[in-house]
Enzyme design. Structure first.
Site, mmCIF file in Angstrom:
data_model
loop_
_atom_site.group_PDB
_atom_site.id
_atom_site.type_symbol
_atom_site.label_atom_id
_atom_site.label_comp_id
_atom_site.label_asym_id
_atom_site.label_seq_id
_atom_site.Cartn_x
_atom_site.Cartn_y
_atom_site.Cartn_z
ATOM 1 N N THR A 1 39.630 90.365 9.765
ATOM 2 C CA THR A 1 40.631 89.299 9.838
ATOM 3 C C THR A 1 41.879 89.628 9.008
ATOM 4 O O THR A 1 43.000 89.631 9.530
ATOM 5 C CB THR A 1 40.017 87.969 9.339
ATOM 6 N N VAL B 1 43.050 85.737 -5.090
ATOM 7 C CA VAL B 1 42.945 84.336 -5.531
ATOM 8 C C VAL B 1 43.993 83.507 -4.804
ATOM 9 O O VAL B 1 45.171 83.866 -4.782
ATOM 10 C CB VAL B 1 43.177 84.194 -7.056
ATOM 11 N N GLY C 1 44.494 83.056 -1.670
ATOM 12 C CA GLY C 1 44.982 83.588 -0.379
ATOM 13 C C GLY C 1 46.454 83.934 -0.454
ATOM 14 O O GLY C 1 46.871 84.822 -1.187
ATOM 15 N N ILE D 1 48.914 82.081 -1.604
ATOM 16 C CA ILE D 1 49.697 81.420 -2.671
ATOM 17 C C ILE D 1 50.061 82.446 -3.743
ATOM 18 O O ILE D 1 49.176 83.126 -4.264
ATOM 19 C CB ILE D 1 48.890 80.281 -3.351
ATOM 20 N N GLY E 1 35.861 77.427 12.319
ATOM 21 C CA GLY E 1 36.136 78.751 11.750
ATOM 22 C C GLY E 1 36.521 78.725 10.289
ATOM 23 O O GLY E 1 36.914 79.746 9.738
ATOM 24 N N ASP F 1 32.366 81.738 -4.795
ATOM 25 C CA ASP F 1 33.700 82.237 -4.459
ATOM 26 C C ASP F 1 34.724 81.724 -5.494
ATOM 27 O O ASP F 1 35.498 82.499 -6.067
ATOM 28 C CB ASP F 1 34.045 81.753 -3.039
ATOM 29 N N LYS G 1 37.118 83.609 -8.541
ATOM 30 C CA LYS G 1 38.564 83.399 -8.628
ATOM 31 C C LYS G 1 38.988 82.858 -9.998
ATOM 32 O O LYS G 1 39.993 83.303 -10.555
ATOM 33 C CB LYS G 1 39.003 82.458 -7.498
ATOM 34 N N GLY H 1 42.698 82.454 5.472
ATOM 35 C CA GLY H 1 43.266 82.639 6.816
ATOM 36 C C GLY H 1 43.958 83.977 6.951
ATOM 37 O O GLY H 1 44.450 84.551 5.973
HETATM 38 N N1 HSE Z 1 35.993 81.556 1.874
HETATM 39 C C1 HSE Z 1 37.205 81.456 1.160
HETATM 40 C C2 HSE Z 1 37.694 80.008 1.225
HETATM 41 C C3 HSE Z 1 38.233 82.381 1.756
HETATM 42 O O1 HSE Z 1 37.105 79.201 1.942
HETATM 43 O O2 HSE Z 1 38.601 79.644 0.513
HETATM 44 C C4 HSE Z 1 39.277 82.848 0.830
HETATM 45 O O3 HSE Z 1 38.817 83.521 -0.302
#
Ligand code: HSE
Length: 404
Positions: A11, A127, A129, A131, A182, A196, A200, A297
């Site tokens: 992705t 961290v 995405g 941003i 998704g 996750d 971060k 994303g």
């Molecule tokens: N699985 C993570 C989320 C993706 O839902 O934020 C980005 O690290």
């Protein structure tokens, strides 16, 4: 012209190739030279893909290609990614990654290796995405002592908590919906268990302190225990529930944790809904700041990766200050922390009186439609005292911390 390789054509990796192609002119102008993808490493073939001819299956095709000066790692995982990234750094190639698991586990070692070989190791997308938070911490907020970080760092769980609150839906139903849309993975454990977000907040804490904050030391709770009943109490209190990675920074330790928390609706993080992420910082000179946007994303995350590639094109040599060293920053014992707690109890006023002997005065909440139970909110008590009370009274069904 800078030639780069992308390891992992999933992705994010395919998003990187797409952005470099779609925004080619603008990127060339801003980076000062054209950036071309020369090779893509993946186990799979991509028949029909416009870049299928670039696909290679052997890391040595990239490591020993002297024309490639920058490698993007978007494979995920820890061990193989670390091995490949180390090989690239050792061969004098800068590495850009979105892989928080690798950065949290082996960031110290990879930063040191990059410095040794006078190249860059940059990880903005690991961290938040898309941003821009890491670059801001590294470059813009450097005159301040950052005192607190509160981050909604996981889009999947924020989506689920928002839907549970807005629609009154149960955890399983919302998880299924998130998977269908998704947002959530087929195996959602890393998101819903808080792992996750834990990686971060450990990365952000390491950047801010300049020392290694080990994610394994960070107390982590997810959202699997959050129920529609919790949401009903939250509404009654005019609060919302958010899964938050928090870090309060002192000179010699950090107080770091990942847990669902009840935020007053007036708090800026309470307005962060659905799959969005936000990082709320408090620092000694600037005061409060918040960074908000798409935390996951394809294109948002790839956008951060490409901007790191552009940085490495313009500034290819190791920077003077190591982002963080291998010295470990201790994480304070959770038991010492003091805060307020909300709890659902299966009992009546007699139980409340009993608990008040241990916790001091309690605020009692009765929500219409929830029979046989009460909600209580404590004053400031220590985590240790609250845990002791919880162990003593099995009638305490669940508890959530208040974020103030
Ligand atoms: N699985 C993570 C989320 C993706 O839902 O934020 C980005 O690290």
């Amino acid at each position: 012209m800078a030639k780069i390789a992308v390891m992992g054509y999933g992705t994010v990796g395919s998003g990187v190739v797409e952005i470099l192609d779609r925004n080619r002119e603008l990127i060339t102008e801003r980076a000062g030279e054209a950036i071309t993808v020369k090779k893509i490493l993946d186990l799979r073939e991509f028949p029909g893909d416009p870049f299928e001819d670039l696909v290679v299956h052997d890391i040595t095709d990239i490591v020993y290609d002297d024309e490639i000066s920058i490698v993007v790692e978007t494979m995920g995982g820890v061990d193989i990614a670390t091995k490949f990234v180390s090989q690239c750094l050792e061969m004098g190639k800068s590495v850009i990654t979105s892989n928080k698991a690798m950065v949290a586990a082996n960031g110290s070692k990879l930063l040191e290796l990059a410095r040794e070989h006078d190249v860059r190791f940059i990880f903005e997308a690991s961290v938040g995405g898309g941003i821009p938070i890491i670059r801001n911490l590294r470059s813009c907020l450097t005159a301040d002592h950052i005192q607190k970080i509160f981050g909604i760092l996981n889009g999947t769980t924020n989506y689920m908590l928002t839907k549970m609150y807005d629609d009154g839906a149960g955890y399983d139903e919302v998880l299924k919906e998130a998977q269908e849309k998704g947002f959530a993975e087929a195996d959602p454990s890393a998101d819903v268990e808080g792992w996750d977000a834990c990686r971060k907040i450990a990365i952000l804490s390491s950047i801010v302190t300049g020392k290694f904050v080990d994610f394994e030391d960070v107390h982590t709770e997810g959202i699997t225990g959050i129920t529609p009943e919790d949401m009903a109490y939250a509404k009654h209190m005019d609060r919302v529930i958010r899964l938050v990675g928090s870090s309060v920074i002192e000179e010699d330790k950090v107080h770091a944790m990942v847990a669902p928390m009840l935020f007053d609706k007036e708090h800026a993080l309470a307005g962060v809904n659905m799959e969005f992420n936000a990082i709320f910082l408090t620092s000694d000179m600037l005061g409060d700041t918040m960074f908000y946007g798409q935390g996951a994303g394809k294109l948002p995350t790839a956008s951060a990766v490409v901007s790191d590639v552009m940085e490495a094109v313009q500034f290819p040599h190791a920077v003077k200050r190591l982002v963080w060293s291998a010295d470990k920053m201790p994480v304070a014992d959770l038991g010492e922390e003091k805060r307020r707690f909300f709890a659902r109890i299966h009992g009546d006023k007699a139980l409340v009186t009993e608990m008040e002997k241990e916790l001091g005065s309690l605020w009692v909440i009765k929500v219409e439609g929830l029979s046989g139970e009460l909600g209580i909110v404590t004053g400031e008590v220590s985590e240790a005292d609250f845990m002791m009370c919880r162990q003593k009274h099995p009638e305490i069904m669940s508890a959530i911390r208040l974020a103030d």
